[in-house]
Structure formats: structure tokens, C-alpha cells
Design a protein around this motif. Structure first.
Motif, PDB file in Angstrom:
ATOM      1  N   UNK A 141       4.247   7.069   2.256  1.00  0.00           N
ATOM      2  CA  UNK A 141       4.709   5.859   2.882  1.00  0.00           C
ATOM      3  C   UNK A 141       4.108   4.566   1.933  1.00  0.00           C
ATOM      4  N   UNK A 142       4.994   3.593   2.387  1.00  0.00           N
ATOM      5  CA  UNK A 142       4.886   2.394   1.638  1.00  0.00           C
ATOM      6  C   UNK A 142       4.807   1.337   2.855  1.00  0.00           C
ATOM      7  N   UNK A 143       3.780   0.599   2.546  1.00  0.00           N
ATOM      8  CA  UNK A 143       3.421  -0.393   3.836  1.00  0.00           C
ATOM      9  C   UNK A 143       3.332  -1.678   3.191  1.00  0.00           C
TER      10      UNK A 143
ATOM     11  N   UNK B 110       0.991  -1.173   0.153  1.00  0.00           N
ATOM     12  CA  UNK B 110       0.198  -0.061  -0.002  1.00  0.00           C
ATOM     13  C   UNK B 110       0.833   1.195   0.020  1.00  0.00           C
ATOM     14  N   UNK B 111       0.836   2.065  -1.046  1.00  0.00           N
ATOM     15  CA  UNK B 111       1.538   3.410  -1.034  1.00  0.00           C
ATOM     16  C   UNK B 111       0.574   4.400  -1.003  1.00  0.00           C
TER      17      UNK B 111
ATOM     18  N   UNK C  72      -0.162  -6.492  -6.927  1.00  0.00           N
ATOM     19  CA  UNK C  72       0.112  -6.322  -5.629  1.00  0.00           C
ATOM     20  C   UNK C  72       0.300  -4.918  -4.910  1.00  0.00           C
ATOM     21  N   UNK C  73       0.160  -3.910  -5.937  1.00  0.00           N
ATOM     22  CA  UNK C  73       0.330  -2.567  -5.393  1.00  0.00           C
ATOM     23  C   UNK C  73      -0.818  -1.819  -5.251  1.00  0.00           C
ATOM     24  N   UNK C  74      -1.077  -1.001  -4.575  1.00  0.00           N
ATOM     25  CA  UNK C  74      -2.379  -0.057  -4.486  1.00  0.00           C
ATOM     26  C   UNK C  74      -1.783   1.174  -3.990  1.00  0.00           C
ATOM     27  N   UNK C  75      -2.030   2.233  -4.738  1.00  0.00           N
ATOM     28  CA  UNK C  75      -1.431   3.439  -4.652  1.00  0.00           C
ATOM     29  C   UNK C  75      -2.851   4.427  -4.221  1.00  0.00           C
ATOM     30  N   UNK C  76      -2.659   5.284  -3.269  1.00  0.00           N
ATOM     31  CA  UNK C  76      -3.722   6.170  -2.956  1.00  0.00           C
ATOM     32  C   UNK C  76      -3.250   7.445  -2.307  1.00  0.00           C
TER      33      UNK C  76
ATOM     34  N   UNK D 266       1.356   7.168  -7.365  1.00  0.00           N
ATOM     35  CA  UNK D 266       1.274   6.823  -8.579  1.00  0.00           C
ATOM     36  C   UNK D 266       2.624   6.698  -9.133  1.00  0.00           C
ATOM     37  N   UNK D 267       3.314   7.554  -9.021  1.00  0.00           N
ATOM     38  CA  UNK D 267       4.983   7.563  -9.548  1.00  0.00           C
ATOM     39  C   UNK D 267       5.553   6.585  -8.850  1.00  0.00           C
TER      40      UNK D 267
END
Length: 219
Positions: free
Chosen positions: A208-210, A142-143, A180-184, A165-166
Motif C-alpha cells: 500500500x502507498x499512502x 509511506x509504503x 520523501x519516501x518511507x518503506x516499511x 523497498x522495491x
């Protein structure tokens, strides 16, 4: 007093009831249980006078304690083993509340001002971070982009999403699947510092990346 039951350690429990009739002054610091032995508030077999974590819950203690009477934290990341779904984190890595790897990119060092272009330093941090991950074990990355309170809420939300998104695109270039990646973007809604000071605003401008790993019963 004459005629009173003997109480050698003067803990208030007569010797004929006292399972521990010779407690030292140190052992009596936190009082005694009804059997005359040093108090053990959380029943973890570490008496309170030498227990560094005297108020643990039964849930905290489900996987035992360390030598100091605290719930086990095998990888020393600050998250007890019983709650840690990433128990093998490399020592010194930043983790989230589930004990999994996390990374924070502060925008002043990681992006061009007011834009979503990653700096060389941010790319290197992301490359290093990606190399620590095992895709087969990951449930979700989660980004979340964040902004300070300067400017309009709408523009801050947009910029925070563009920066998230970048980062997501760059991770995909490191062979991490888009699935696997979710950007918000969270805009200015989740500050971690005071937005009335420049120092505080600088901390709030971040991405933040979790990482959450699959639990053992997931395929």
C-alpha cells in the motif's frame, strides 16, 4: 376539541406558538422542534426530512454543507473537506482517510511469487501514480508491505519489507526524493481479509502507498 388552541398542521404546537403552522405531512415525518418547524437535528439549516446526513457533528459542518445537507466534499473522494488535506484529488482516484492519493499493489499481479521483483504491470501503475504527484507539496509517501499468514511470521515480515523497498527504489527512479519516501514491512500483522481462504490470502498479499501532503502552514 372545542376550546383548545388551533393547531392547523396537528404537530402538537398550537398556532400561536408555531413559527411554521402549515407543515406538510412530509415535513412532519421526523417531528418538529419546539417552535413547530421541521426538526433539524444537526442544526445545518437542512430539515431532517430532506437531510441525507442528519447526525453531523459541529466539526463535520465547519466548512458548510452541500445541497443534500451533508458536509462538503468538493472533490467527491468520500472525505469531507474539513478533514481533507488533499482537497483537489482527481475524481475516481483512491484516497486514504486524509483524502490523499493512495495505491494498492496486490502481490499476485505485482511481484514474482515469493520474491520482490516488480512485474511490468506494477511498474506501469507506479509510473502512472508518480506522474500525478507534485514533490514540492508532499510531506511523506509511506509504503507498507503486507503478507498473508502462510509461512513463518519472520519470513513474511522480511518479504513484506523487501517488497516495500522495491517499490521505494522504483519511485526514486521516477525522480521522487528518497527523503520523501518511507518503506516499511508489516508482515502478516494487518490483514484486510480472511487468511483461511485463498481469496482472502490473495487480498492480504499487497503493498500500500499512502501520500500525505504538507499542510498549508508548512514550508
Amino acid at each position: 376539541l372545542t376550546g383548545c388552541p388551533v393547531d392547523q398542521d396537528k404537530d402538537g404546537v398550537p398556532d400561536y406558538w408555531d413559527t411554521c403552522p402549515k407543515n406538510t405531512a412530509e415535513e412532519l415525518i421526523f417531528g418538529v422542534a419546539s417552535n413547530g418547524c421541521a426538526q433539524d437535528t444537526d442544526n445545518d439549516s437542512h430539515p431532517d426530512y430532506k437531510d441525507q446526513c442528519r447526525q453531523d457533528s459541529a466539526a463535520d459542518l465547519a466548512q458548510g454543507t452541500d445541497a443534500q445537507g451533508c458536509p462538503k466534499d468538493s472533490d467527491q473522494d468520500g472525505v469531507y473537506d474539513v478533514y481533507d488535506i488533499c482537497p483537489g484529488t482527481t475524481l475516481g482516484k483512491h484516497v486514504n482517510d486524509q483524502g490523499c492519493s493512495m495505491l494498492t499493489l496486490f502481490s499476485d499481479d505485482s511481484f514474482e511469487s515469493g520474491r520482490s521483483t516488480l512485474s511490468a504491470g506494477a511498474k506501469q501503475k507506479l509510473q502512472d501514480f508518480a506522474q500525478t504527484l507534485v514533490p514540492e507539496l508532499i510531506e511523506r509517501i509511506v509504503i507498507t508491505g503486507h503478507a498473508d499468514s502462510q509461512g513463518t511470521a519472520e519470513s513474511n515480515l522480511l518479504l513484506s519489507q523487501e517488497r516495500a523497498d522495491a517499490v521505494a527504489r522504483f519511485l526514486q527512479q521516477q525522480n521522487l526524493s528518497q527523503v520523501l519516501i518511507h518503506a516499511q514491512g508489516a508482515g502478516e500483522s494487518l490483514p484486510i481479509a480472511d487468511n483461511t481462504t485463498e481469496q482472502g490470502r490473495s487480498k492480504n498479499r499487497r503493498v500500500e502507498l499512502n501520500v500525505r501532503l504538507k499542510t498549508k502552514d508548512e514550508p
